[in-house]
Write a protein that holds these residues in place. Structure first.
Motif, PDB file in Angstrom:
ATOM      1  N   GLN A  60       0.829  -1.203   0.000  1.00  0.00           N
ATOM      2  CA  GLN A  60       0.000   0.000   0.000  1.00  0.00           C
ATOM      3  C   GLN A  60       0.863   1.253   0.000  1.00  0.00           C
ATOM      4  N   ALA A  61       0.488   2.212  -0.841  1.00  0.00           N
ATOM      5  CA  ALA A  61       1.249   3.460  -0.924  1.00  0.00           C
ATOM      6  C   ALA A  61       1.201   4.240   0.391  1.00  0.00           C
ATOM      7  N   TYR A  62       0.021   4.319   0.991  1.00  0.00           N
ATOM      8  CA  TYR A  62      -0.152   5.111   2.209  1.00  0.00           C
ATOM      9  C   TYR A  62      -0.858   4.263   3.256  1.00  0.00           C
ATOM     10  N   ALA A 147       1.451   1.357  -5.775  1.00  0.00           N
ATOM     11  CA  ALA A 147       0.599   0.169  -5.875  1.00  0.00           C
ATOM     12  C   ALA A 147      -0.285  -0.010  -4.648  1.00  0.00           C
ATOM     13  N   LYS A 148      -1.443  -0.623  -4.865  1.00  0.00           N
ATOM     14  CA  LYS A 148      -2.354  -1.022  -3.793  1.00  0.00           C
ATOM     15  C   LYS A 148      -2.803  -2.448  -4.094  1.00  0.00           C
ATOM     16  N   VAL A 149      -2.010  -3.414  -3.667  1.00  0.00           N
ATOM     17  CA  VAL A 149      -2.224  -4.821  -4.006  1.00  0.00           C
ATOM     18  C   VAL A 149      -2.113  -5.661  -2.740  1.00  0.00           C
ATOM     19  N   VAL A 150      -2.975  -6.664  -2.608  1.00  0.00           N
ATOM     20  CA  VAL A 150      -2.848  -7.617  -1.500  1.00  0.00           C
ATOM     21  C   VAL A 150      -2.909  -9.036  -2.054  1.00  0.00           C
ATOM     22  N   TYR A 151      -2.262  -9.968  -1.367  1.00  0.00           N
ATOM     23  CA  TYR A 151      -2.267 -11.365  -1.806  1.00  0.00           C
ATOM     24  C   TYR A 151      -1.877 -12.263  -0.648  1.00  0.00           C
ATOM     25  N   ASP A 152      -2.260 -13.532  -0.746  1.00  0.00           N
ATOM     26  CA  ASP A 152      -1.823 -14.503   0.253  1.00  0.00           C
ATOM     27  C   ASP A 152      -0.811 -15.451  -0.383  1.00  0.00           C
ATOM     28  N   ASP A 153      -0.497 -16.554   0.282  1.00  0.00           N
ATOM     29  CA  ASP A 153       0.527 -17.472  -0.219  1.00  0.00           C
ATOM     30  C   ASP A 153      -0.097 -18.643  -0.968  1.00  0.00           C
ATOM     31  N   LYS A 154      -1.338 -18.500  -1.435  1.00  0.00           N
ATOM     32  CA  LYS A 154      -2.011 -19.594  -2.136  1.00  0.00           C
ATOM     33  C   LYS A 154      -2.538 -19.151  -3.494  1.00  0.00           C
ATOM     34  N   TYR A 156      -5.122 -16.112  -3.649  1.00  0.00           N
ATOM     35  CA  TYR A 156      -5.923 -14.889  -3.544  1.00  0.00           C
ATOM     36  C   TYR A 156      -5.099 -13.666  -3.927  1.00  0.00           C
ATOM     37  N   VAL A 157      -5.689 -12.787  -4.750  1.00  0.00           N
ATOM     38  CA  VAL A 157      -5.073 -11.503  -5.102  1.00  0.00           C
ATOM     39  C   VAL A 157      -6.188 -10.458  -5.178  1.00  0.00           C
ATOM     40  N   SER A 158      -5.917  -9.256  -4.693  1.00  0.00           N
ATOM     41  CA  SER A 158      -6.847  -8.148  -4.854  1.00  0.00           C
ATOM     42  C   SER A 158      -6.052  -6.911  -5.223  1.00  0.00           C
ATOM     43  N   ASP A 159      -6.596  -6.113  -6.135  1.00  0.00           N
ATOM     44  CA  ASP A 159      -5.968  -4.819  -6.410  1.00  0.00           C
ATOM     45  C   ASP A 159      -7.047  -3.750  -6.435  1.00  0.00           C
ATOM     46  N   THR A 160      -6.686  -2.545  -6.054  1.00  0.00           N
ATOM     47  CA  THR A 160      -7.660  -1.484  -5.860  1.00  0.00           C
ATOM     48  C   THR A 160      -7.012  -0.133  -6.094  1.00  0.00           C
TER      49      THR A 160
END
Length: 235
Positions: A60-62, A147-154, A156-160
């Motif tokens: 996350q940027a901020y 960037a604003k990206v989240v993910y797990d180790d399997k 799942y990915v989300s970007d916003t």
């Protein structure tokens, strides 16, 4: 869970594992943003923690308090739950090297220190929170992290386009959710390279020293400080 409203949680959910983990795209309809909305972009980002695997990474940027001065911080509570469950939570964000406005970089550093104190200091923590602050380098991607990206180790990915701060509750932003093992693997490789070019913190001591130095620099600009206090949501 995020809003402590059990009536919104579906019980007895049944599912079966797919033959191949991929090519599934989940889209969410968000309500109009605001502190009382049950699902806005910021909540969508944090909900990934509720379904993540062993390790969850949030780039996350901020990274700032969602609602300044609020009694309950949904970011902190979501991270606490994950760490109590034994998971590793990584937050990758900007550093004072990559944000040239000390009023903003100082706020990021202070909040990072606060999160580490609150989470890694829990007596029942079986996981851990790690905060990575991006270093500056020459060439592509060497400046400010956007960037604003989240993910797990399997898978799942989300970007916003949501930033993890107050405007996440006030703005109506786009967000996408993916369940795809190949995409997840590619994003994890990118995230790993970014973390290798960042400074890692698991305790707050160095961050608090950094914040003091930034505060000293901030004192030289009283006009901007006053503006930040007047309009914390917009800035």
């Amino acid at each position: 869970k995020m809003h402590n409203r059990p009536n919104l949680i579906r019980g007895q959910v049944q599912y079966e594992e797919a033959g191949k983990c991929g090519d599934i795209i989940a889209l969410a309809t968000h309500e109009l943003p605001g502190p009382d909305s049950t699902h806005n972009g910021l909540i969508g980002v944090l909900c990934g923690l509720e379904i993540s695997g062993f390790e969850f990474t949030l780039i996350q940027a901020y990274v700032l308090p969602p609602i300044p001065g609020a009694k309950i911080d949904p970011t902190l509570e979501a991270i606490k739950r994950a760490v109590r469950d034994g998971r590793i939570v990584n937050i990758v964000t900007n550093s004072p090297q990559t944000i040239d406005v000390p009023q903003i970089s100082g706020a990021i550093v202070k909040y990072a220190a606060h999160l580490l104190d609150e989470v890694n200091g829990m007596p029942d923590a079986t996981g851990t929170l790690r905060i990575f602050m991006k270093k500056k380098w020459d060439g592509i991607g060497g400046g400010t992290l956007h960037a604003k990206v989240v993910y797990d180790d399997k898978w799942y990915v989300s970007d916003t386009s949501n930033n993890l701060h107050a405007n996440g509750f006030l703005q109506h932003e786009g967000q996408r959710y993916y369940l795809d093992d190949e995409l997840n693997e590619a994003v994890r490789e990118w995230g790993k390279a970014l973390m290798e070019k960042s400074e890692m913190y698991t305790t707050s001591a160095k961050l608090k020293e950094m914040a003091k130095a930034i505060d000293s620099a901030n004192a030289a600009n009283p006009a901007l400080n006053a503006l930040m206090n007047l309009f914390p949501y917009q800035l």
